[in-house]
Scaffold this motif. Structure first.
Motif, PDB file in Angstrom:
ATOM      1  N   ASP A 451      50.567  38.005  37.002  1.00 10.06           N
ATOM      2  CA  ASP A 451      50.290  37.889  38.440  1.00 10.06           C
ATOM      3  C   ASP A 451      48.980  38.549  38.841  1.00 10.06           C
ATOM      4  OD1 ASP A 451      52.571  36.465  38.807  1.00 10.06           O
ATOM      5  OD2 ASP A 451      53.781  38.161  39.533  1.00 10.06           O
ATOM      6  N   LYS A 452      48.520  39.484  38.035  1.00 11.60           N
ATOM      7  CA  LYS A 452      47.235  40.131  38.306  1.00 11.60           C
ATOM      8  C   LYS A 452      46.096  39.114  38.304  1.00 11.60           C
ATOM      9  CE  LYS A 452      44.066  43.519  36.232  1.00 11.60           C
ATOM     10  NZ  LYS A 452      43.867  44.439  35.085  1.00 11.60           N
ATOM     11  N   TYR A 453      46.278  38.015  37.557  1.00 10.57           N
ATOM     12  CA  TYR A 453      45.220  37.012  37.436  1.00 10.57           C
ATOM     13  C   TYR A 453      45.534  35.753  38.233  1.00 10.57           C
ATOM     14  CZ  TYR A 453      43.239  39.971  33.857  1.00 10.57           C
ATOM     15  OH  TYR A 453      42.679  41.043  33.199  1.00 10.57           O
ATOM     16  N   PHE A 454      46.377  35.890  39.262  1.00 19.09           N
ATOM     17  CA  PHE A 454      46.602  34.750  40.159  1.00 19.09           C
ATOM     18  C   PHE A 454      45.424  34.700  41.125  1.00 19.09           C
ATOM     19  CE2 PHE A 454      49.155  32.772  43.791  1.00 19.09           C
ATOM     20  CZ  PHE A 454      48.936  31.496  43.320  1.00 19.09           C
ATOM     21  N   GLY A 455      44.413  33.988  40.711  1.00 15.57           N
ATOM     22  CA  GLY A 455      43.184  33.922  41.480  1.00 15.57           C
ATOM     23  C   GLY A 455      42.158  33.093  40.736  1.00 15.57           C
ATOM     24  N   HIS A 456      40.904  33.282  41.089  1.00  9.79           N
ATOM     25  CA  HIS A 456      39.845  32.424  40.566  1.00  9.79           C
ATOM     26  C   HIS A 456      38.698  33.242  39.981  1.00  9.79           C
ATOM     27  CE1 HIS A 456      41.769  29.142  42.759  1.00  9.79           C
ATOM     28  NE2 HIS A 456      41.794  29.928  43.821  1.00  9.79           N
ATOM     29  N   VAL A 457      38.094  32.706  38.942  1.00  9.83           N
ATOM     30  CA  VAL A 457      36.867  33.271  38.394  1.00  9.83           C
ATOM     31  C   VAL A 457      35.695  32.510  39.004  1.00  9.83           C
ATOM     32  CG1 VAL A 457      35.482  33.682  36.325  1.00  9.83           C
ATOM     33  CG2 VAL A 457      37.975  33.942  36.234  1.00  9.83           C
ATOM     34  N   TYR A 458      34.836  33.225  39.712  1.00  7.98           N
ATOM     35  CA  TYR A 458      33.648  32.629  40.329  1.00  7.98           C
ATOM     36  C   TYR A 458      32.424  32.946  39.471  1.00  7.98           C
ATOM     37  CZ  TYR A 458      36.229  31.686  44.643  1.00  7.98           C
ATOM     38  OH  TYR A 458      37.126  31.208  45.558  1.00  7.98           O
ATOM     39  N   ILE A 459      31.513  31.984  39.392  1.00  3.81           N
ATOM     40  CA  ILE A 459      30.302  32.135  38.587  1.00  3.81           C
ATOM     41  C   ILE A 459      29.093  31.793  39.449  1.00  3.81           C
ATOM     42  CG2 ILE A 459      29.055  31.362  36.518  1.00  3.81           C
ATOM     43  CD1 ILE A 459      31.757  30.507  35.359  1.00  3.81           C
ATOM     44  N   LYS A 460      28.055  32.619  39.340  1.00  5.06           N
ATOM     45  CA  LYS A 460      26.829  32.372  40.094  1.00  5.06           C
ATOM     46  C   LYS A 460      25.652  32.977  39.346  1.00  5.06           C
ATOM     47  CE  LYS A 460      24.922  32.784  44.781  1.00  5.06           C
ATOM     48  NZ  LYS A 460      25.104  33.375  46.129  1.00  5.06           N
ATOM     49  N   LYS A 461      24.496  32.368  39.510  1.00  2.00           N
ATOM     50  CA  LYS A 461      23.280  32.890  38.905  1.00  2.00           C
ATOM     51  C   LYS A 461      22.687  33.949  39.834  1.00  2.00           C
ATOM     52  CE  LYS A 461      18.985  31.262  36.743  1.00  2.00           C
ATOM     53  NZ  LYS A 461      18.152  30.051  36.478  1.00  2.00           N
ATOM     54  N   VAL A 462      22.545  35.148  39.315  1.00  4.72           N
ATOM     55  CA  VAL A 462      21.998  36.258  40.108  1.00  4.72           C
ATOM     56  C   VAL A 462      20.860  36.886  39.323  1.00  4.72           C
ATOM     57  CG1 VAL A 462      22.475  38.467  41.202  1.00  4.72           C
ATOM     58  CG2 VAL A 462      24.251  36.687  41.176  1.00  4.72           C
ATOM     59  N   GLU A 463      19.653  36.755  39.835  1.00  5.70           N
ATOM     60  CA  GLU A 463      18.455  37.308  39.191  1.00  5.70           C
ATOM     61  C   GLU A 463      18.381  36.881  37.717  1.00  5.70           C
ATOM     62  OE1 GLU A 463      18.509  41.492  39.837  1.00  5.70           O
ATOM     63  OE2 GLU A 463      18.073  41.329  41.995  1.00  5.70           O
ATOM     64  N   ASP A 464      18.520  35.578  37.515  1.00  2.91           N
ATOM     65  CA  ASP A 464      18.413  34.959  36.185  1.00  2.91           C
ATOM     66  C   ASP A 464      19.521  35.379  35.220  1.00  2.91           C
ATOM     67  OD1 ASP A 464      16.195  33.374  36.756  1.00  2.91           O
ATOM     68  OD2 ASP A 464      14.801  34.995  36.302  1.00  2.91           O
ATOM     69  N   GLN A 465      20.571  35.988  35.729  1.00  3.84           N
ATOM     70  CA  GLN A 465      21.698  36.375  34.895  1.00  3.84           C
ATOM     71  C   GLN A 465      22.966  35.679  35.384  1.00  3.84           C
ATOM     72  OE1 GLN A 465      21.442  38.377  32.086  1.00  3.84           O
ATOM     73  NE2 GLN A 465      19.247  38.248  32.514  1.00  3.84           N
ATOM     74  N   MET A 466      23.884  35.400  34.453  1.00  2.00           N
ATOM     75  CA  MET A 466      25.149  34.778  34.817  1.00  2.00           C
ATOM     76  C   MET A 466      26.130  35.855  35.274  1.00  2.00           C
ATOM     77  SD  MET A 466      27.534  32.151  32.590  1.00  2.00           S
ATOM     78  CE  MET A 466      26.229  30.921  32.498  1.00  2.00           C
ATOM     79  N   ALA A 467      26.460  35.824  36.557  1.00  2.00           N
ATOM     80  CA  ALA A 467      27.365  36.821  37.126  1.00  2.00           C
ATOM     81  C   ALA A 467      28.743  36.207  37.342  1.00  2.00           C
ATOM     82  CB  ALA A 467      26.818  37.339  38.447  1.00  2.00           C
ATOM     83  N   LEU A 468      29.785  36.882  36.889  1.00  2.35           N
ATOM     84  CA  LEU A 468      31.162  36.427  37.051  1.00  2.35           C
ATOM     85  C   LEU A 468      31.947  37.419  37.880  1.00  2.35           C
ATOM     86  CD1 LEU A 468      30.176  35.277  34.106  1.00  2.35           C
ATOM     87  CD2 LEU A 468      32.573  34.625  33.914  1.00  2.35           C
TER      88      LEU A 468
END
Length: 483
Positions: A451-468
């Motif tokens: 249940d701790k992982y009942f949610g979503h992993v979001y990904i975005k490019k931040v300052e040329d790095q992959m941020a999760l």
């Protein structure tokens, strides 16, 4: 220097499958000037274009809408966005019946009424069949919508914080296209080919053009993506000939095989990516001027046949919303030149130790299949990440042997490889972050749902790095998603 052709339009649609065609039709019918760019042949590429026909589900009667919503929410293990699903079930039937207005004829019963069928994951008979992609393609041409096929989009172009168009390679004319648009719609399909097909046809049911380009384009433009760790595995029929060769079973191949001595089996294959670009109810992303619909869009968690109704519903919504956009921003000249230099450098690269694109692609695809596709755990995912970093380091050694620009498919394969590396990294890093098994996502070191992982992993490019970032679903959202 390569010839650059400048094009201006109101709405640019990238992708010529079900979602892209529906978006283009909707934008045109709303009064916008539309240009559609397709990596393959419009109506004949992508997942929808390469199937003989589609099976499309929709609630037949109003009383079925709530049942369909519950089926979809249950199939997503509660991860689908309920607002998006409510729209899908409410508008699904209208979108399907529009296909008959375009000339499609669904199977009917003895008195002439449409006769929907049952399908896996559906509690009621609600699947309309058959639907043909060429029916929608004809609507593009009837409306005079401008189509460039055999055209590969290399990047989205931004002016400030807004997407104002795209750069593409038109292989048929050996020219670069610089397309200025008030709104751009991504309808590029999924990324099943990241898991392979070059060496083992059964690793993915997807056609070869589905290399995750839309995910990479959106990511590089600053859009958020969600749930990229989720992919649907399907059982694909295979048959073995007398020499032990294994073949993917198309309808024609199956018919021939049935007349000979063959052995049949079902082999697991990557079928759909269930995550994608974060969108709102009208297909808008978090980047101004950028929309997404179809498999490239996230939040719906649609499997198998449900993907097609998602393409039609949100293709129409994205097209209509994009047609209302207004922007006077031009394509920055320096961005056009920068991208032209980049794509030409890939073509003209002559490293001391050259590697053809297929070597890197094969290494990446085999790793994604063996370490991430069916069975994964911390050890296999870390190994996959190591290989991804190795492939990244080898990209400067990629060598395109043919230096001409007309129909140079190896050049496109080299550019695709950059996208495939980005998408593979998203999938692996998101899989590492989700330390549980849930729905179609399975880890052998975390077999239970947490249940701790009942949610979503979001990904975005931040300052040329992959941020999760993992974001848990709130109590209010849990109530809304309850079925």
């Amino acid at each position: 220097m390569m010839k650059i052709k400048r094009i201006e339009t109101d709405v640019l649609v990238i992708g010529g499958g079900a979602a892209g065609m529906r978006a283009a039709i909707a934008a045109n019918d709303a009064g916008a000037k539309v240009v559609l760019l397709d990596k393959g042949l419009v109506g004949r590429s992508g997942m929808s274009g390469t199937l003989p026909y589609w099976n499309i589900p929709a609630p037949v009667i109003p009383e079925d809408e709530e049942k369909y919503f519950k089926d979809l929410m249950r199939n997503s293990c509660g991860l689908a966005d309920p607002k998006l699903l409510r729209i899908l079930v409410a508008e699904g039937k209208a979108r399907v019946l529009e296909l008959e207005e375009y000339g499609n004829i669904f199977i009917r019963d003895s008195i002439g009424d449409i006769s929907p069928a049952h399908a896996e994951g559906h509690s009621e008979a609600r699947v309309f069949t058959p639907a043909y992609s060429w029916i929608m393609a004809m609507q593009l041409f009837k409306r005079g919508i401008t189509v460039y096929d055999e055209t590969f989009v290399t990047s989205l172009v931004k002016s400030g914080n807004r997407v104002v168009g795209a750069i593409a390679i038109n292989l048929k004319e050996a020219e670069l296209l610089a397309v200025k648009a008030k709104a751009t719609i991504l309808a590029t399909g999924g990324a099943g080919h990241v898991f392979g097909m070059d060496t083992r046809l059964w690793q993915s049911t997807n056609p070869v053009e589905l290399t995750g380009d839309g995910y990479a384009l959106a990511y590089n433009a600053g859009a958020e993506l969600i749930d990229m760790e989720f992919s649907q595995i399907a059982l694909e029929p295979q048959y073995s000939g007398h020499r032990g060769q294994t073949f993917t079973s198309t309808a024609l191949a199956l018919a021939r095989a049935l007349r000979s001595s063959t052995t049949f089996q079902e082999t697991p294959s990557v079928h759909h990516i269930l995550g994608g670009v974060v969108i709102d109810e009208n297909g808008r992303t978090n980047v101004l001027g950028l929309y997404a619909c179809g498999e490239v869009a996230g939040g719906l968690h649609l499997k198998a046949t449900d993907q097609f109704i998602g393409c039609l519903v949100f293709g129409k919504r994205a097209g209509e919303a994009a047609a209302k956009e207004s922007s006077e921003k031009d394509l920055p000249i320096e961005e056009i030149k920068k991208e032209a230099d980049r794509v030409l450098s890939v073509l003209n690269n002559n490293p001391k130790e050259p590697l053809p694109p297929y070597i890197l692609r094969r290494k990446l695809m085999n790793t994604m299949w063996e370490k991430v596709g069916l069975v994964k755990n911390e050890e296999s995912l870390m190994e996959a990440l190591r290989v991804i970093e190795e492939v990244k380091s080898l990209l400067p050694r990629m060598h395109v042997r043919d230096k001409t620009k007309l129909f140079n498919k190896e050049w496109i394969e080299a550019l695709e490889t950059y996208n495939m590396v980005i998408v593979a990294e998203m999938i692996v890093k998101a899989s590492l972050l989700r330390k549980e098994s849930r729905g179609v996502f399975r880890r052998t070191d975390y077999l239970r749902t947490n249940d701790k992982y009942f949610g979503h992993v979001y990904i975005k490019k931040v300052e040329d790095q992959m941020a999760l970032e993992f974001r848990a679903i709130t109590r209010e959202e849990i109530v809304e998603r309850a079925v």
